[in-house]
Design a protein around this motif. Structure first.
Motif, PDB file in Angstrom:
ATOM      1  N   ALA B  54       1.031  -1.233   0.309  1.00 31.07           N
ATOM      2  CA  ALA B  54       0.329   0.270  -0.162  1.00 31.07           C
ATOM      3  C   ALA B  54       0.885   1.431   0.098  1.00 31.07           C
ATOM      4  CB  ALA B  54      -0.459  -0.069   0.788  1.00 31.07           C
ATOM      5  N   THR B  55       0.339   2.749  -0.769  1.00 29.95           N
ATOM      6  CA  THR B  55       1.928   3.697  -0.490  1.00 29.95           C
ATOM      7  C   THR B  55       0.383   4.838  -0.353  1.00 29.95           C
ATOM      8  OG1 THR B  55       2.790   4.754  -2.203  1.00 29.95           O
ATOM      9  CG2 THR B  55       0.171   4.085  -3.643  1.00 29.95           C
ATOM     10  N   GLY B  56       0.754   5.935   0.147  1.00 26.22           N
ATOM     11  CA  GLY B  56       0.657   6.402   1.149  1.00 26.22           C
ATOM     12  C   GLY B  56      -0.174   7.589  -0.486  1.00 26.22           C
ATOM     13  N   GLU B  57      -0.677   8.797   0.141  1.00 29.23           N
ATOM     14  CA  GLU B  57      -0.867   9.406  -1.341  1.00 29.23           C
ATOM     15  C   GLU B  57      -0.448  11.240  -0.735  1.00 29.23           C
ATOM     16  OE1 GLU B  57      -4.582  10.144  -2.676  1.00 29.23           O
ATOM     17  OE2 GLU B  57      -4.844  11.899  -3.505  1.00 29.23           O
ATOM     18  N   HIS B  58       1.160  11.873  -1.337  1.00 32.48           N
ATOM     19  CA  HIS B  58       1.228  13.025  -0.322  1.00 32.48           C
ATOM     20  C   HIS B  58       1.143  14.046  -2.100  1.00 32.48           C
ATOM     21  CE1 HIS B  58       1.405  12.105   3.532  1.00 32.48           C
ATOM     22  NE2 HIS B  58       1.749  10.667   2.741  1.00 32.48           N
ATOM     23  N   HIS B  59       1.613  15.156  -2.092  1.00 30.06           N
ATOM     24  CA  HIS B  59       0.746  16.175  -2.483  1.00 30.06           C
ATOM     25  C   HIS B  59       2.521  17.544  -2.401  1.00 30.06           C
ATOM     26  CE1 HIS B  59      -1.862  14.326  -4.827  1.00 30.06           C
ATOM     27  NE2 HIS B  59      -1.905  14.388  -3.550  1.00 30.06           N
ATOM     28  N   ASN B  60       3.450  17.147  -1.092  1.00 29.06           N
ATOM     29  CA  ASN B  60       3.985  17.653  -0.939  1.00 29.06           C
ATOM     30  C   ASN B  60       6.018  17.322  -0.616  1.00 29.06           C
ATOM     31  OD1 ASN B  60       2.377  16.949   0.928  1.00 29.06           O
ATOM     32  ND2 ASN B  60       2.890  18.730   2.611  1.00 29.06           N
ATOM     33  N   PRO B  61       6.550  18.084  -1.405  1.00 31.96           N
ATOM     34  CA  PRO B  61       8.058  17.484  -0.770  1.00 31.96           C
ATOM     35  C   PRO B  61       7.661  17.256   0.265  1.00 31.96           C
ATOM     36  CG  PRO B  61       8.423  19.335  -2.162  1.00 31.96           C
ATOM     37  CD  PRO B  61       6.751  19.484  -1.898  1.00 31.96           C
ATOM     38  N   PRO B  62       8.619  16.276   1.052  1.00 34.65           N
ATOM     39  CA  PRO B  62       9.855  15.639   0.860  1.00 34.65           C
ATOM     40  C   PRO B  62       8.903  13.636   0.296  1.00 34.65           C
ATOM     41  CG  PRO B  62       9.615  15.735   2.697  1.00 34.65           C
ATOM     42  CD  PRO B  62       8.838  16.104   3.130  1.00 34.65           C
TER      43      PRO B  62
END
Lengths: 214, 380
Positions: B54-62
């Motif tokens: 399972a992968t996360g979802e993120h929209h900002n570095p890092p």
């Protein structure tokens, strides 16, 4: 409010932000508690007191701030505040404000814990020149937290613990305790606010818009 | 999924997808290296016999995983039996029509090896990037999810809400594989209303678990199970529960502690906070031997009940790829086989196995399960 003849128990929780042992902040807190308990007895109530000392909670408070999780001892402190009918909060004055540790405790205290909570505030400091820390730092913060802050706060400078002005401090303590006790008596037992139930109720309301299965 | 079915549980890993400097080497992977490493890790998960990635979802570095189904679609092509999921897909800032499409396609691409874990997202600045407002997070969750369910279940959708433009005669393409929507988990770190949402729909509830003392997880799981039964989906024991976990394993526990400590001390989420020892005592984190990991993980059942999915976080805080792959070897060879066997012991027959596409399809064909149930009440 319970109008029975039996004395109402008023649960007081003291938040003491002093850093040293013995602490003049704790000393002031103890004198405030004693005076409030005596005033409550006069009004036919009975005080039951718990003390939250912040110094031993220093590391858990910082951990809570950095990682969001609360250790058991901090959780108990939160519960003691949440279950109280009234709070007495006393801090040393540092750099024209409350101590960082004192502020940090309120920063990690769960939201709404102090809503509608009668609070008596006090502060200690090296000189009386810092006394307005009560009005400029403690009172606005607690008002922001929706506490009901008792009108008369007590500041004790080092010199107040001396012989000459000692009786003046005692008078201020008694006067503040009388105000606060009337406030506590009038507010009566406080129902602990259950934020989880409130969140669930609002979620149930939102879900009510969609039909559930079965 | 044969091995999973034996004990009714799925074991896997979940990644945050952080690009973090290795504190022992001072080197930071590039985004390209991190993404390639993630794919290698997922393939390894299948190779060592784990069930879920399972992968996360993120929209900002890092962080790198801003487009989870792109990543999962590629991994689907590189694997044969690994179940692909998210941790989490943001139900607030993603458009529900796009979520429905992306996961429908992923289902088809992967041959029914996809499910989805929904989360609210607590990074305020992300909301406006997608035209939303964090103050509406809870209503957005409820409204978006209500729509998402209908898109997967009804051929033609007329829909009107408050927070998204209305739909007239909309048909999702492609339809979900075999007309069976992906199984949905709702994930929470600490908000109990997510448990209520999961219970309401009879969906799975995933407790992040790893940043909080067990008592928090226990109370949320209990709430979910109670409300699951309240809404008529079965007994509390039949509710579908997943838990996070976090491990660092070496044959010798002192070696594990010594090697992991610099990563722990500098980890983005909890670094510079509590000590490794405190965190280990209070949260599910286990740093030690395979036997210690097994013992602690088996203990989760004592407060969460018999559950369906266990995901471990193994690849964050700057741990090098080679180390992560070694961790997966140990998990696959020494830990998970024992967990499967031990979790099966004493597991009541009424506790359902972890849902898969096949199990949902069987239920669908038998005219039971969530599909027929919801069509009846929601197509109004």
């Amino acid at each position: 409010m319970d109008q029975s003849d039996a004395a109402n128990t008023v649960k007081l929780t003291v938040i003491a932000g002093g850093l040293r042992e013995p602490s003049s902040t704790r000393l002031l807190a103890d004198r405030l508690v004693t005076a409030v308990a005596a005033e409550l007895e006069r009004l036919g109530d009975h005080a039951e007191t718990a003390v939250v000392e912040l110094r031993p909670l220093g590391h858990p408070i910082m951990d809570a701030m950095l990682t969001g999780f609360t250790r058991d001892e901090l959780e108990s402190a939160f519960a003691s505040v949440a279950d109280a009918d009234g709070v007495i909060a006393v801090t040393p004055a540092f750099n024209a404000s409350f101590s960082g540790l004192f502020k940090s405790f309120f920063d990690v205290l769960p939201e709404h814990t102090l809503s509608d909570m009668p609070v008596l505030i006090g502060a200690t400091g090296g000189t009386e020149r810092h006394s307005l820390v009560l009005e400029h730092a403690l009172r606005p913060m607690l008002t922001y937290l929706h506490a009901i802050v008792s009108p008369r706060a007590v500041y004790a400078a080092t010199s107040d613990f001396g012989l000459e002005s000692g009786s003046a401090l005692a008078e201020r303590i008694v006067a503040a305790a009388a105000d606060f006790s009337r406030l506590l008596h009038a507010c009566g037992p406080r129902a602990r606010r259950d934020v989880i139930d409130e969140d669930l109720a609002s979620m149930q309301e939102l879900l009510g818009g969609t039909e559930q299965g079965s | 999924m044969n091995s999973a079915e034996a004990c009714g549980m799925q074991f896997g890993i979940f990644t945050v997808g952080d690009v973090t400097a290795d504190p022992t080497a001072g080197t930071t992977p590039t985004e390209a290296e991190r993404i390639q490493a993630t794919i290698t890790i997922a393939r390894k998960a299948e190779e060592v016999g784990l069930d879920v990635f399972a992968t996360g979802e993120h929209h900002n570095p890092p962080f790198v995983p801003s487009s989870p189904t792109t990543l999962l679609g590629y991994i689907a092509g590189q694997t044969e039996r690994l179940l692909l999921s998210t941790a989490t897909t943001l139900i607030t800032t993603n458009d529900p029509v796009k979520i429905a499409e992306d996961f429908s396609v992923l289902q088809h691409v992967s041959g029914g090896r996809a499910d989805v874990m929904l989360g609210r997202g607590n990074t305020g600045p992300v909301y406006p990037w997608f035209g939303q407002d964090i103050r509406q997070a809870v209503p957005l969750t409820v409204e978006h999810y209500g729509l998402l369910r209908r898109l997967w279940r009804e051929d033609v959708v007329d829909w009107e809400g408050k927070l998204r433009s209305s739909l007239q005669g909309f048909t999702l393409a492609p339809r979900p594989l075999d007309d069976v929507p992906p199984f949905v988990w709702h994930a929470a770190i600490r908000t109990p209303d997510v448990a209520e949402l999961a219970a309401h729909y009879g969906d799975g509830f995933f407790a992040n678990h790893i940043f909080w003392p067990a008592s928090h997880t226990q109370s949320m799981v209990e709430l979910y199970r109670r409300r699951f039964a309240h809404y008529g989906h079965g007994t509390p024991e039949q509710a579908i529960v997943g838990l996070g976990g976090q491990v660092f394993i070496r044959q010798n526990s002192q070696d594990a502690v010594k090697e992991f400590r610099p990563y722990f001390d500098n980890a983005p989420v909890y670094g510079h906070g509590p000590s490794l020892e405190d965190f280990t005592a209070l949260t599910p984190l286990t740093v030690g031997s395979p036997a210690q990991v097994i013992e602690k993980t088996l203990g989760f059942r004592e407060y969460a009940g018999d559950y369906q999915r266990q995901l471990f976080l193994v690849d964050h805080a700057g741990l090098p790829l080679t180390t992560v792959l070694e961790q997966l070897d140990i998990l696959g060879e020494e830990v998970v086989p024992v967990l499967r066997k031990e979790f099966a012991v004493g597991r009541p027959a009424e506790v359902p196995p972890a849902p898969t596409h096949q199990s949902l399809l069987d239920a669908h064909r038998a005219g039971e399960g969530p599909l027929s149930h919801d069509d009846h009440s929601e197509a109004r």
